[in-house]
Design an enzyme around this catalytic site. Structure first.
Site, PDB file in Angstrom:
ATOM      1  N   ASN A  89      -7.922  -3.061  14.305  1.00  0.00           N
ATOM      2  CA  ASN A  89      -9.292  -3.421  13.900  1.00  0.00           C
ATOM      3  C   ASN A  89      -9.302  -4.613  12.944  1.00  0.00           C
ATOM      4  O   ASN A  89     -10.319  -4.902  12.330  1.00  0.00           O
ATOM      5  CB  ASN A  89      -9.993  -2.209  13.256  1.00  0.00           C
ATOM      6  CG  ASN A  89      -9.287  -1.725  12.000  1.00  0.00           C
ATOM      7  OD1 ASN A  89      -8.325  -2.337  11.550  1.00  0.00           O
ATOM      8  ND2 ASN A  89      -9.768  -0.636  11.425  1.00  0.00           N
ATOM      9  N   GLU A 129      -9.904  -2.105   5.168  1.00  0.00           N
ATOM     10  CA  GLU A 129     -10.544  -1.798   6.449  1.00  0.00           C
ATOM     11  C   GLU A 129     -11.801  -2.664   6.624  1.00  0.00           C
ATOM     12  O   GLU A 129     -12.339  -3.163   5.630  1.00  0.00           O
ATOM     13  CB  GLU A 129     -10.936  -0.314   6.477  1.00  0.00           C
ATOM     14  CG  GLU A 129      -9.762   0.646   6.344  1.00  0.00           C
ATOM     15  CD  GLU A 129      -8.962   0.806   7.640  1.00  0.00           C
ATOM     16  OE1 GLU A 129      -9.107  -0.029   8.560  1.00  0.00           O
ATOM     17  OE2 GLU A 129      -8.182   1.767   7.714  1.00  0.00           O
ATOM     18  N   ASP A 163       0.815  -1.203   0.000  1.00  0.00           N
ATOM     19  CA  ASP A 163       0.000   0.000   0.000  1.00  0.00           C
ATOM     20  C   ASP A 163       0.854   1.262   0.000  1.00  0.00           C
ATOM     21  O   ASP A 163       2.070   1.216   0.209  1.00  0.00           O
ATOM     22  CB  ASP A 163      -0.974  -0.004   1.186  1.00  0.00           C
ATOM     23  CG  ASP A 163      -0.356  -0.531   2.478  1.00  0.00           C
ATOM     24  OD1 ASP A 163       0.871  -0.536   2.572  1.00  0.00           O
ATOM     25  OD2 ASP A 163      -1.116  -0.928   3.363  1.00  0.00           O
ATOM     26  N   HIS A 205      -7.464  -4.890  10.173  1.00  0.00           N
ATOM     27  CA  HIS A 205      -7.208  -4.617   8.751  1.00  0.00           C
ATOM     28  C   HIS A 205      -5.892  -5.252   8.301  1.00  0.00           C
ATOM     29  O   HIS A 205      -4.967  -5.427   9.096  1.00  0.00           O
ATOM     30  CB  HIS A 205      -7.272  -3.120   8.413  1.00  0.00           C
ATOM     31  CG  HIS A 205      -6.145  -2.274   8.932  1.00  0.00           C
ATOM     32  ND1 HIS A 205      -6.332  -1.080   9.583  1.00  0.00           N
ATOM     33  CD2 HIS A 205      -4.800  -2.438   8.869  1.00  0.00           C
ATOM     34  CE1 HIS A 205      -5.168  -0.555   9.889  1.00  0.00           C
ATOM     35  NE2 HIS A 205      -4.217  -1.362   9.468  1.00  0.00           N
TER      36      HIS A 205
HETATM   37  C1  F6R Z   1       1.318  -1.405   6.185  1.00  0.00           C
HETATM   38  C2  F6R Z   1      -0.015  -2.001   6.231  1.00  0.00           C
HETATM   39  C3  F6R Z   1      -0.855  -1.966   7.463  1.00  0.00           C
HETATM   40  C4  F6R Z   1      -0.073  -2.283   8.730  1.00  0.00           C
HETATM   41  C5  F6R Z   1      -0.990  -2.246   9.942  1.00  0.00           C
HETATM   42  C6  F6R Z   1      -0.234  -2.482  11.234  1.00  0.00           C
HETATM   43  O1  F6R Z   1       1.885  -1.583   4.902  1.00  0.00           O
HETATM   44  O2  F6R Z   1      -0.458  -2.504   5.252  1.00  0.00           O
HETATM   45  O3  F6R Z   1      -1.902  -2.893   7.315  1.00  0.00           O
HETATM   46  O4  F6R Z   1       0.511  -3.550   8.611  1.00  0.00           O
HETATM   47  O5  F6R Z   1      -1.618  -0.992  10.015  1.00  0.00           O
HETATM   48  O6  F6R Z   1       0.620  -1.394  11.458  1.00  0.00           O
HETATM   49  P1  F6R Z   1       1.728  -1.443  12.592  1.00  0.00           P
HETATM   50  O7  F6R Z   1       2.700  -2.482  12.204  1.00  0.00           O
HETATM   51  O8  F6R Z   1       2.354  -0.058  12.559  1.00  0.00           O
HETATM   52  O9  F6R Z   1       1.017  -1.721  13.858  1.00  0.00           O
END
Ligand code: F6R
Length: 244
Positions: free
Chosen positions: A136, A143, A67, A138
């Site tokens: 959550n 989401e 992403d 994701h």
């Molecule tokens: C990042 C991504 C997100 C993160 C998720 C967890 O490329 O796709 O899904 O993996 O938000 O983020 P952290 O690791 O910062 O808790």
């Protein structure tokens, strides 16, 4: 799904890096799907360390990131492009032409999503997809919602994600409200998936995602249907699961 219990973040990072380097050793020209955020930083550090010791070679590897924020130039320190260079790409011998991320500045979001899906397809799909997981549930920026998104799409970030990600920005107002993300179908087509989850604040996402019903309200729950998922999860993140 195979769940590997890690003692803590450091242990999780070493275990995840071991799985990624095994993939690169087994298939030196593999396609790695990569993630950003705090979860993979230790994994990337470990891989850089092993690269410096001559244990792993990224010269044939191709990468596709999950992403990118919409609206941020690559030069912005908060962009995922910048993150990947800072934590990984600039420290190993991956070739610049083999690195792929969605272009956050693309003027036409639909065209950019279609371009990115074509890139992934032209590489023959992803061999190993690294994932983190949001509080959550994701994965990527898929989401919670009413259905599972298919290919790359432009997403409105959930309030909880904006709140969680504000720690990287000067203020919550600076957090972009949209992002490009690989879809669930693209993620599920990866031949192998490695998801890493650390910390108490992810315990509910682990319990619901890995042991609850499969629902788009908890996007990570779809991984229960993938034939080759390894989840490396630390003790804090496993604290609500008595079965592991
Ligand atoms: C990042 C991504 C997100 C993160 C998720 C967890 O490329 O796709 O899904 O993996 O938000 O983020 P952290 O690791 O910062 O808790």
């Amino acid at each position: 799904m195979k769940i590997i219990r890690a003692k803590d973040y450091q242990d999780l990072s070493r275990k995840a890096a071991n799985i990624i380097s095994a993939q690169v050793i087994m298939k030196p020209d593999c396609v790695l799907g990569l993630a950003t955020g705090s979860s993979p930083i230790g994994t990337y550090q470990q891989l850089v360390d092993w690269y410096n010791k001559g244990d792993v070679d990224f010269s044939g590897v191709k990468s596709v990131n999950l992403d990118e924020y919409r609206g941020l130039p690559k030069s912005d320190p908060q962009s995922y492009d910048y993150f990947m260079h800072e934590h990984f790409f600039d420290h190993v011998n991956i070739k610049p032409e083999n690195i792929n991320l969605p272009n956050g500045e693309a003027p036409d979001p639909d065209a950019e999503c279609a371009r990115y899906d074509k890139v992934i397809e032209s590489l023959g799909g992803v061999d190993l997809q690294l994932l983190g997981c949001g509080r959550n549930g994701h994965i990527g920026f898929n989401e919670p919602g009413d259905c599972f998104a298919k290919g790359t799409h432009c997403v409105d970030l959930a309030e909880s994600t904006i709140e969680a990600n504000k720690r990287f920005f000067d203020s919550i107002d600076d957090v972009p409200r949209q992002a490009f993300s690989m879809g669930i179908q693209t993620i599920m087509r990866a031949r192998k998936i490695l998801i890493i989850i650390s910390g108490k604040d992810k315990a509910e996402a682990v319990a619901k995602g890995f042991f609850g019903p499969i629902t788009p309200q908890v996007p990570a729950s779809i991984l229960q249907l993938h034939p080759d998922v390894v989840a490396v999860v630390d003790e804090e993140a496993l604290s609500l699961c008595d079965k592991v």
